[in-house]
Design an enzyme around this catalytic site. Structure first.
Site, short mmCIF file in Angstrom:
data_model
loop_
_atom_site.label_atom_id
_atom_site.label_comp_id
_atom_site.label_asym_id
_atom_site.label_seq_id
_atom_site.Cartn_x
_atom_site.Cartn_y
_atom_site.Cartn_z
N CYS A 189 35.94 34.54 28.41
CA CYS A 189 35.26 35.66 27.79
C CYS A 189 34.91 35.37 26.33
O CYS A 189 34.10 36.06 25.74
CB CYS A 189 36.12 36.91 27.87
SG CYS A 189 36.56 37.29 29.55
N SER A 246 43.86 40.55 40.25
CA SER A 246 42.43 40.30 40.49
C SER A 246 42.26 39.16 41.49
O SER A 246 42.90 38.11 41.36
CB SER A 246 41.79 39.92 39.15
OG SER A 246 40.45 39.57 39.35
N GLN A 282 46.93 36.72 35.83
CA GLN A 282 47.11 35.26 35.91
C GLN A 282 48.39 34.89 36.67
O GLN A 282 48.57 33.72 37.00
CB GLN A 282 47.15 34.64 34.51
CG GLN A 282 45.83 34.68 33.78
CD GLN A 282 44.76 33.76 34.38
OE1 GLN A 282 45.04 32.87 35.19
NE2 GLN A 282 43.52 33.99 33.98
C1 LIG Z 1 45.03 38.03 31.94
C2 LIG Z 1 43.73 38.58 32.43
N1 LIG Z 1 43.56 39.91 32.49
C3 LIG Z 1 42.41 40.46 32.93
C4 LIG Z 1 41.36 39.68 33.32
C5 LIG Z 1 40.10 40.33 33.82
O1 LIG Z 1 40.05 40.28 35.22
P1 LIG Z 1 38.67 40.48 35.99
O2 LIG Z 1 37.83 39.26 35.70
O3 LIG Z 1 39.04 40.60 37.42
O4 LIG Z 1 38.06 41.74 35.47
C6 LIG Z 1 41.47 38.28 33.26
C7 LIG Z 1 40.33 37.40 33.63
O5 LIG Z 1 40.01 36.46 32.93
C8 LIG Z 1 42.69 37.72 32.81
O6 LIG Z 1 42.87 36.39 32.73
#
Ligand SMILES: Cc1ncc(COP(=O)(O)O)c(C=O)c1O
Length: 384
Positions: A326, A200, A180
Protein backbone atom coordinates in the site's frame (compact mmCIF):
# COMPACT_ATOMS: atom_id res chain seq x y z
CA UNK A 1 13.80 -15.72 -18.11
CA UNK A 2 13.12 -17.44 -14.81
CA UNK A 3 10.48 -15.68 -12.70
CA UNK A 4 10.38 -15.83 -8.92
CA UNK A 5 7.50 -14.43 -6.89
CA UNK A 6 8.60 -13.39 -3.40
CA UNK A 7 5.83 -10.90 -2.60
CA UNK A 8 3.40 -13.23 -0.85
CA UNK A 9 2.69 -10.79 1.98
CA UNK A 10 1.24 -8.42 -0.64
CA UNK A 11 -0.86 -11.19 -2.12
CA UNK A 12 -0.58 -14.85 -3.03
CA UNK A 13 -1.19 -16.98 -6.08
CA UNK A 14 -4.62 -18.60 -5.90
CA UNK A 15 -4.22 -22.35 -5.31
CA UNK A 16 -5.50 -24.51 -8.16
CA UNK A 17 -7.79 -26.43 -5.77
CA UNK A 18 -9.33 -23.07 -4.82
CA UNK A 19 -9.89 -22.17 -8.48
CA UNK A 20 -11.50 -25.57 -9.06
CA UNK A 21 -13.79 -25.14 -6.06
CA UNK A 22 -14.82 -21.70 -7.31
CA UNK A 23 -15.37 -23.05 -10.81
CA UNK A 24 -17.71 -25.63 -9.32
CA UNK A 25 -19.95 -22.82 -8.07
CA UNK A 26 -20.93 -22.09 -11.68
CA UNK A 27 -24.30 -23.80 -11.36
CA UNK A 28 -25.01 -22.53 -7.89
CA UNK A 29 -25.88 -19.07 -9.13
CA UNK A 30 -28.99 -18.72 -7.00
CA UNK A 31 -29.10 -15.87 -4.51
CA UNK A 32 -28.25 -17.51 -1.20
CA UNK A 33 -31.08 -15.58 0.44
CA UNK A 34 -33.70 -17.08 -1.91
CA UNK A 35 -35.86 -19.90 -0.56
CA UNK A 36 -35.95 -22.03 -3.74
CA UNK A 37 -33.56 -24.88 -4.55
CA UNK A 38 -31.10 -22.63 -6.40
CA UNK A 39 -30.83 -20.34 -3.39
CA UNK A 40 -30.61 -23.25 -0.96
CA UNK A 41 -27.67 -24.75 -2.87
CA UNK A 42 -25.74 -21.45 -2.70
CA UNK A 43 -26.57 -21.19 0.96
CA UNK A 44 -25.31 -24.74 1.59
CA UNK A 45 -21.98 -23.91 -0.06
CA UNK A 46 -21.65 -20.72 1.98
CA UNK A 47 -22.32 -22.53 5.25
CA UNK A 48 -19.74 -25.17 4.33
CA UNK A 49 -17.17 -22.40 3.76
CA UNK A 50 -18.11 -20.76 7.06
CA UNK A 51 -17.37 -24.05 8.78
CA UNK A 52 -13.99 -24.32 7.04
CA UNK A 53 -13.02 -20.83 8.23
CA UNK A 54 -14.28 -21.48 11.76
CA UNK A 55 -12.20 -24.66 11.90
CA UNK A 56 -9.06 -22.79 10.82
CA UNK A 57 -9.32 -20.28 13.68
CA UNK A 58 -11.05 -22.40 16.32
CA UNK A 59 -14.34 -20.48 16.42
CA UNK A 60 -17.98 -21.54 16.21
CA UNK A 61 -19.53 -21.23 12.76
CA UNK A 62 -21.98 -18.53 13.82
CA UNK A 63 -19.14 -16.33 15.07
CA UNK A 64 -17.95 -15.73 11.48
CA UNK A 65 -19.26 -13.15 9.03
CA UNK A 66 -17.98 -12.74 5.49
CA UNK A 67 -16.63 -9.37 4.43
CA UNK A 68 -14.83 -7.97 1.39
CA UNK A 69 -11.45 -8.49 3.09
CA UNK A 70 -9.16 -7.39 5.86
CA UNK A 71 -9.76 -3.68 5.38
CA UNK A 72 -13.52 -4.00 5.78
CA UNK A 73 -13.16 -6.33 8.77
CA UNK A 74 -10.84 -3.82 10.49
CA UNK A 75 -13.13 -0.89 9.68
CA UNK A 76 -16.14 -2.79 11.01
CA UNK A 77 -14.51 -3.16 14.43
CA UNK A 78 -13.47 0.49 14.63
CA UNK A 79 -16.97 1.59 13.62
CA UNK A 80 -18.40 -0.51 16.48
CA UNK A 81 -16.06 1.28 18.89
CA UNK A 82 -17.04 4.62 17.44
CA UNK A 83 -20.74 3.81 17.84
CA UNK A 84 -20.26 2.79 21.46
CA UNK A 85 -18.43 6.03 22.21
CA UNK A 86 -21.11 8.06 20.39
CA UNK A 87 -23.76 6.29 22.45
CA UNK A 88 -22.13 7.57 25.62
CA UNK A 89 -19.84 4.75 26.73
CA UNK A 90 -17.84 5.72 29.82
CA UNK A 91 -14.84 4.24 28.05
CA UNK A 92 -13.67 6.60 25.33
CA UNK A 93 -10.16 5.54 24.48
CA UNK A 94 -8.84 3.17 21.79
CA UNK A 95 -5.36 1.73 22.14
CA UNK A 96 -3.49 0.36 19.15
CA UNK A 97 0.13 0.02 18.00
CA UNK A 98 2.32 2.28 15.89
CA UNK A 99 2.97 -0.49 13.32
CA UNK A 100 -0.56 -1.47 12.31
CA UNK A 101 -1.50 -1.82 8.66
CA UNK A 102 -2.93 1.33 6.98
CA UNK A 103 -6.39 -0.30 7.23
CA UNK A 104 -6.11 0.57 10.93
CA UNK A 105 -3.60 3.44 11.01
CA UNK A 106 -5.61 5.50 8.49
CA UNK A 107 -8.90 4.66 10.20
CA UNK A 108 -7.38 5.90 13.47
CA UNK A 109 -6.08 9.05 11.79
CA UNK A 110 -9.63 9.75 10.57
CA UNK A 111 -11.10 9.10 14.02
CA UNK A 112 -8.55 11.44 15.62
CA UNK A 113 -9.55 14.13 13.11
CA UNK A 114 -13.14 13.69 14.37
CA UNK A 115 -12.11 14.17 17.99
CA UNK A 116 -11.78 10.54 19.17
CA UNK A 117 -8.97 9.57 21.51
CA UNK A 118 -6.47 7.03 20.18
CA UNK A 119 -3.20 6.07 21.84
CA UNK A 120 -0.40 4.20 20.08
CA UNK A 121 1.83 1.69 21.83
CA UNK A 122 5.43 1.84 20.56
CA UNK A 123 7.46 -1.22 19.58
CA UNK A 124 11.00 -2.29 20.44
CA UNK A 125 13.86 -2.83 17.99
CA UNK A 126 12.48 -6.27 17.01
CA UNK A 127 9.02 -4.88 16.33
CA UNK A 128 7.41 -6.30 19.48
CA UNK A 129 4.82 -4.13 21.21
CA UNK A 130 6.29 -2.67 24.42
CA UNK A 131 4.14 -4.42 27.01
CA UNK A 132 5.24 -2.16 29.88
CA UNK A 133 3.99 0.88 27.95
CA UNK A 134 0.77 -0.93 27.02
CA UNK A 135 0.20 -1.75 30.68
CA UNK A 136 0.47 1.96 31.58
CA UNK A 137 -2.02 2.96 28.86
CA UNK A 138 -4.64 0.47 30.02
CA UNK A 139 -7.28 1.62 32.46
CA UNK A 140 -11.03 1.92 32.96
CA UNK A 141 -11.21 4.54 30.19
CA UNK A 142 -10.14 2.07 27.46
CA UNK A 143 -12.90 0.73 25.24
CA UNK A 144 -10.93 -1.20 22.63
CA UNK A 145 -7.40 -2.55 22.27
CA UNK A 146 -6.44 -3.48 18.72
CA UNK A 147 -3.04 -5.08 18.10
CA UNK A 148 -2.05 -6.95 14.94
CA UNK A 149 -1.05 -10.61 15.25
CA UNK A 150 1.86 -10.45 12.78
CA UNK A 151 3.31 -7.51 10.92
CA UNK A 152 3.05 -7.44 7.14
CA UNK A 153 6.46 -5.79 6.62
CA UNK A 154 8.76 -7.46 9.15
CA UNK A 155 6.73 -10.56 10.02
CA UNK A 156 7.17 -9.93 13.76
CA UNK A 157 4.57 -11.86 15.76
CA UNK A 158 2.94 -10.34 18.85
CA UNK A 159 2.05 -12.27 21.99
CA UNK A 160 -1.68 -12.03 21.35
CA UNK A 161 -2.80 -14.28 24.20
CA UNK A 162 -0.95 -12.17 26.72
CA UNK A 163 -2.11 -8.87 25.18
CA UNK A 164 -5.75 -9.98 25.06
CA UNK A 165 -5.60 -10.91 28.72
CA UNK A 166 -4.09 -7.50 29.55
CA UNK A 167 -6.90 -5.79 27.60
CA UNK A 168 -9.59 -7.87 29.32
CA UNK A 169 -8.07 -7.28 32.75
CA UNK A 170 -8.91 -3.59 32.37
CA UNK A 171 -12.37 -4.37 30.97
CA UNK A 172 -11.61 -3.42 27.35
CA UNK A 173 -12.61 -5.29 24.20
CA UNK A 174 -9.81 -6.90 22.21
CA UNK A 175 -9.40 -7.00 18.41
CA UNK A 176 -6.55 -8.41 16.39
CA UNK A 177 -5.81 -7.80 12.73
CA UNK A 178 -4.66 -11.33 11.95
CA UNK A 179 -4.60 -10.88 8.18
CA UNK A 180 -0.93 -11.94 7.95
CA UNK A 181 -1.18 -14.64 10.61
CA UNK A 182 -4.25 -16.66 9.64
CA UNK A 183 -3.35 -19.54 7.36
CA UNK A 184 0.34 -19.32 8.32
CA UNK A 185 0.29 -19.68 12.10
CA UNK A 186 -1.95 -21.63 14.42
CA UNK A 187 -4.71 -19.36 15.65
CA UNK A 188 -7.34 -20.38 18.19
CA UNK A 189 -9.63 -17.46 18.97
CA UNK A 190 -11.19 -19.09 22.03
CA UNK A 191 -7.88 -20.14 23.56
CA UNK A 192 -6.40 -16.70 22.79
CA UNK A 193 -9.47 -15.02 24.27
CA UNK A 194 -10.05 -12.76 21.26
CA UNK A 195 -13.23 -10.67 20.84
CA UNK A 196 -12.82 -9.71 17.17
CA UNK A 197 -10.39 -11.01 14.54
CA UNK A 198 -9.89 -9.88 10.94
CA UNK A 199 -8.73 -12.21 8.17
CA UNK A 200 -8.38 -12.03 4.39
CA UNK A 201 -8.47 -14.76 1.72
CA UNK A 202 -5.82 -13.46 -0.67
CA UNK A 203 -3.04 -13.72 1.92
CA UNK A 204 -3.29 -17.52 2.07
CA UNK A 205 -3.80 -18.58 -1.53
CA UNK A 206 -7.50 -17.73 -1.64
CA UNK A 207 -9.26 -15.19 -3.85
CA UNK A 208 -9.03 -11.41 -3.52
CA UNK A 209 -11.90 -9.26 -2.29
CA UNK A 210 -13.15 -11.75 0.27
CA UNK A 211 -12.39 -12.05 3.97
CA UNK A 212 -14.07 -12.60 7.27
CA UNK A 213 -14.53 -11.14 10.70
CA UNK A 214 -14.72 -13.32 13.79
CA UNK A 215 -17.08 -11.84 16.38
CA UNK A 216 -17.09 -13.56 19.74
CA UNK A 217 -20.61 -14.45 20.94
CA UNK A 218 -22.08 -11.75 23.12
CA UNK A 219 -19.66 -8.88 22.34
CA UNK A 220 -21.10 -5.56 21.10
CA UNK A 221 -21.78 -5.53 17.39
CA UNK A 222 -23.30 -3.13 14.88
CA UNK A 223 -23.30 -3.71 11.11
CA UNK A 224 -20.83 -1.53 9.23
CA UNK A 225 -22.38 -2.29 5.82
CA UNK A 226 -26.12 -1.78 6.23
CA UNK A 227 -28.88 -3.03 3.93
CA UNK A 228 -30.42 -6.48 3.54
CA UNK A 229 -30.67 -9.18 6.18
CA UNK A 230 -27.69 -11.27 5.12
CA UNK A 231 -25.46 -12.60 7.88
CA UNK A 232 -28.37 -12.12 10.34
CA UNK A 233 -28.19 -8.39 9.79
CA UNK A 234 -24.48 -8.27 10.60
CA UNK A 235 -23.21 -7.59 7.04
CA UNK A 236 -25.56 -6.65 4.22
CA UNK A 237 -25.13 -7.36 0.52
CA UNK A 238 -25.77 -10.34 -1.75
CA UNK A 239 -23.32 -13.10 -0.93
CA UNK A 240 -20.22 -13.45 -3.09
CA UNK A 241 -20.76 -17.20 -3.31
CA UNK A 242 -17.75 -18.06 -5.48
CA UNK A 243 -15.42 -15.88 -3.38
CA UNK A 244 -16.73 -17.40 -0.16
CA UNK A 245 -16.34 -20.95 -1.48
CA UNK A 246 -12.77 -20.10 -2.54
CA UNK A 247 -12.03 -18.64 0.89
CA UNK A 248 -13.36 -21.78 2.56
CA UNK A 249 -11.26 -24.06 0.35
CA UNK A 250 -8.16 -21.91 0.99
CA UNK A 251 -8.79 -22.25 4.73
CA UNK A 252 -9.12 -26.02 4.47
CA UNK A 253 -5.84 -26.27 2.53
CA UNK A 254 -4.00 -23.89 4.87
CA UNK A 255 -5.00 -26.02 7.84
CA UNK A 256 -3.94 -29.24 6.12
CA UNK A 257 -0.53 -27.84 5.11
CA UNK A 258 0.15 -25.63 8.14
CA UNK A 259 2.74 -27.65 10.07
CA UNK A 260 4.76 -28.89 7.10
CA UNK A 261 4.68 -25.51 5.40
CA UNK A 262 5.83 -23.73 8.54
CA UNK A 263 8.97 -25.85 8.69
CA UNK A 264 9.62 -25.72 4.94
CA UNK A 265 9.19 -21.93 4.71
CA UNK A 266 11.30 -21.27 7.78
CA UNK A 267 14.14 -23.40 6.36
CA UNK A 268 14.00 -21.55 3.03
CA UNK A 269 13.84 -18.18 4.79
CA UNK A 270 16.83 -19.08 6.95
CA UNK A 271 18.82 -20.24 3.92
CA UNK A 272 18.07 -16.89 2.26
CA UNK A 273 18.97 -14.90 5.37
CA UNK A 274 22.21 -16.76 6.16
CA UNK A 275 23.52 -16.63 2.62
CA UNK A 276 22.64 -12.97 2.15
CA UNK A 277 24.46 -12.20 5.39
CA UNK A 278 27.49 -14.25 4.40
CA UNK A 279 27.83 -13.00 0.83
CA UNK A 280 26.84 -9.33 1.15
CA UNK A 281 28.49 -6.94 3.64
CA UNK A 282 26.60 -4.24 5.61
CA UNK A 283 23.27 -6.02 5.84
CA UNK A 284 20.75 -5.55 8.65
CA UNK A 285 17.96 -8.06 9.23
CA UNK A 286 14.81 -6.33 10.46
CA UNK A 287 12.12 -7.72 12.74
CA UNK A 288 12.28 -10.39 15.40
CA UNK A 289 15.00 -13.03 14.85
CA UNK A 290 12.67 -16.00 15.45
CA UNK A 291 9.23 -14.78 16.60
CA UNK A 292 8.27 -13.96 13.05
CA UNK A 293 6.27 -15.32 10.14
CA UNK A 294 8.12 -18.30 8.69
CA UNK A 295 8.22 -16.93 5.15
CA UNK A 296 9.04 -13.27 5.79
CA UNK A 297 12.54 -11.80 5.60
CA UNK A 298 13.04 -8.03 5.75
CA UNK A 299 16.58 -6.88 5.08
CA UNK A 300 18.25 -3.46 4.82
CA UNK A 301 21.25 -2.93 2.57
CA UNK A 302 23.41 0.05 3.53
CA UNK A 303 24.19 2.46 0.67
CA UNK A 304 21.59 0.95 -1.69
CA UNK A 305 18.10 2.31 -2.36
CA UNK A 306 15.22 -0.14 -1.86
CA UNK A 307 13.43 1.06 -5.00
CA UNK A 308 16.56 0.55 -7.13
CA UNK A 309 17.08 -2.95 -5.73
CA UNK A 310 13.43 -3.78 -6.41
CA UNK A 311 13.63 -2.55 -10.00
CA UNK A 312 16.85 -4.40 -10.74
CA UNK A 313 15.49 -7.62 -9.25
CA UNK A 314 12.36 -7.10 -11.33
CA UNK A 315 14.49 -6.84 -14.48
CA UNK A 316 15.80 -10.28 -13.52
CA UNK A 317 12.31 -11.72 -13.04
CA UNK A 318 12.25 -11.51 -9.23
CA UNK A 319 9.28 -9.84 -7.50
CA UNK A 320 9.86 -8.39 -4.01
CA UNK A 321 8.59 -5.39 -2.11
CA UNK A 322 10.15 -2.39 -0.42
CA UNK A 323 7.63 -2.37 2.40
CA UNK A 324 3.88 -2.67 2.45
CA UNK A 325 2.34 -2.79 -1.01
CA UNK A 326 0.00 0.00 0.00
CA UNK A 327 3.01 2.31 0.36
CA UNK A 328 4.31 1.57 -3.14
CA UNK A 329 4.74 4.70 -5.19
CA UNK A 330 5.51 6.68 -2.07
CA UNK A 331 9.10 7.60 -1.38
CA UNK A 332 8.47 7.82 2.33
CA UNK A 333 10.54 5.24 4.21
CA UNK A 334 8.54 2.54 5.96
CA UNK A 335 6.88 3.84 9.14
CA UNK A 336 7.01 0.31 10.51
CA UNK A 337 10.82 0.15 10.28
CA UNK A 338 11.20 3.70 11.61
CA UNK A 339 8.94 2.80 14.55
CA UNK A 340 11.36 0.05 15.55
CA UNK A 341 14.17 2.59 15.58
CA UNK A 342 15.82 1.77 12.26
CA UNK A 343 17.97 4.56 10.89
CA UNK A 344 16.20 6.42 8.06
CA UNK A 345 18.87 5.58 5.48
CA UNK A 346 18.66 1.87 6.25
CA UNK A 347 14.86 2.07 6.15
CA UNK A 348 15.21 3.44 2.60
CA UNK A 349 17.38 0.46 1.68
CA UNK A 350 15.00 -2.22 2.92
CA UNK A 351 13.60 -5.12 0.93
CA UNK A 352 10.89 -7.56 2.00
CA UNK A 353 11.17 -11.09 0.67
CA UNK A 354 7.93 -12.94 1.39
CA UNK A 355 7.72 -16.61 0.55
CA UNK A 356 4.64 -18.70 -0.03
CA UNK A 357 3.42 -22.23 -0.73
CA UNK A 358 4.76 -22.19 -4.27
CA UNK A 359 8.26 -20.91 -3.43
CA UNK A 360 10.91 -23.52 -4.17
CA UNK A 361 14.53 -24.00 -3.15
CA UNK A 362 15.52 -23.28 -6.78
CA UNK A 363 13.77 -19.89 -6.45
CA UNK A 364 15.85 -19.03 -3.38
CA UNK A 365 19.04 -20.16 -5.09
CA UNK A 366 18.25 -17.97 -8.08
CA UNK A 367 17.77 -14.96 -5.79
CA UNK A 368 21.03 -15.75 -4.02
CA UNK A 369 22.86 -15.78 -7.36
CA UNK A 370 21.19 -12.62 -8.65
CA UNK A 371 21.17 -10.33 -5.62
CA UNK A 372 24.88 -9.88 -4.66
CA UNK A 373 26.01 -8.38 -8.00
CA UNK A 374 22.99 -6.02 -7.95
CA UNK A 375 23.88 -4.70 -4.50
CA UNK A 376 27.55 -4.40 -5.47
CA UNK A 377 26.67 -2.44 -8.62
CA UNK A 378 24.25 -0.12 -6.79
CA UNK A 379 26.83 0.59 -4.11
CA UNK A 380 29.43 1.44 -6.74
CA UNK A 381 27.18 4.13 -8.22
CA UNK A 382 25.70 5.24 -4.90
CA UNK A 383 26.11 8.81 -3.72
CA UNK A 384 25.10 7.85 -0.18
C1 LIG B 1 -1.90 -6.77 8.30
C2 LIG B 1 -2.87 -6.44 7.22
N1 LIG B 1 -4.08 -5.96 7.55
C3 LIG B 1 -5.00 -5.65 6.62
C4 LIG B 1 -4.73 -5.80 5.28
C5 LIG B 1 -5.79 -5.46 4.27
O1 LIG B 1 -6.42 -6.63 3.80
P1 LIG B 1 -7.24 -6.61 2.44
O2 LIG B 1 -6.24 -6.45 1.33
O3 LIG B 1 -7.93 -7.93 2.40
O4 LIG B 1 -8.21 -5.48 2.53
C6 LIG B 1 -3.48 -6.29 4.88
C7 LIG B 1 -3.14 -6.43 3.44
O5 LIG B 1 -2.08 -6.03 3.01
C8 LIG B 1 -2.53 -6.63 5.87
O6 LIG B 1 -1.32 -7.10 5.56
Amino acid sequence: MKTVYLDNNATTEVAKEVLEAMDGVGNAYGNASSMHAFGRESSRLIEQARHQIAKLIGSDDDEIIFTSGGTESDNTVFSIARDLIDQGSERKKIVTSSIEHPAIIETCRYLVSRGYLIQYVPVDATGKVKLDVLEKLLGDDVLLVSIMAANNETGTIQDIKNISSMAHACGALFHTDAVQAVGKLQVDVHDMDIDYLSLSGHKFHGPKGIGALYIRKGVPFEAFVKGGHQEQGRRAGTYNTAGIVGLGKAAELALAYMNDEHTRLWDLREKLRKEIQSTIPEVTVNGHPYDCLPGTLNVSFARAEGESILLMLDLNGIAVSTGSACATGSLEPSYVLLASGLDIELAHGSIRFSLGRFTTEADIEYVLRTLPPIIKRLREISTL
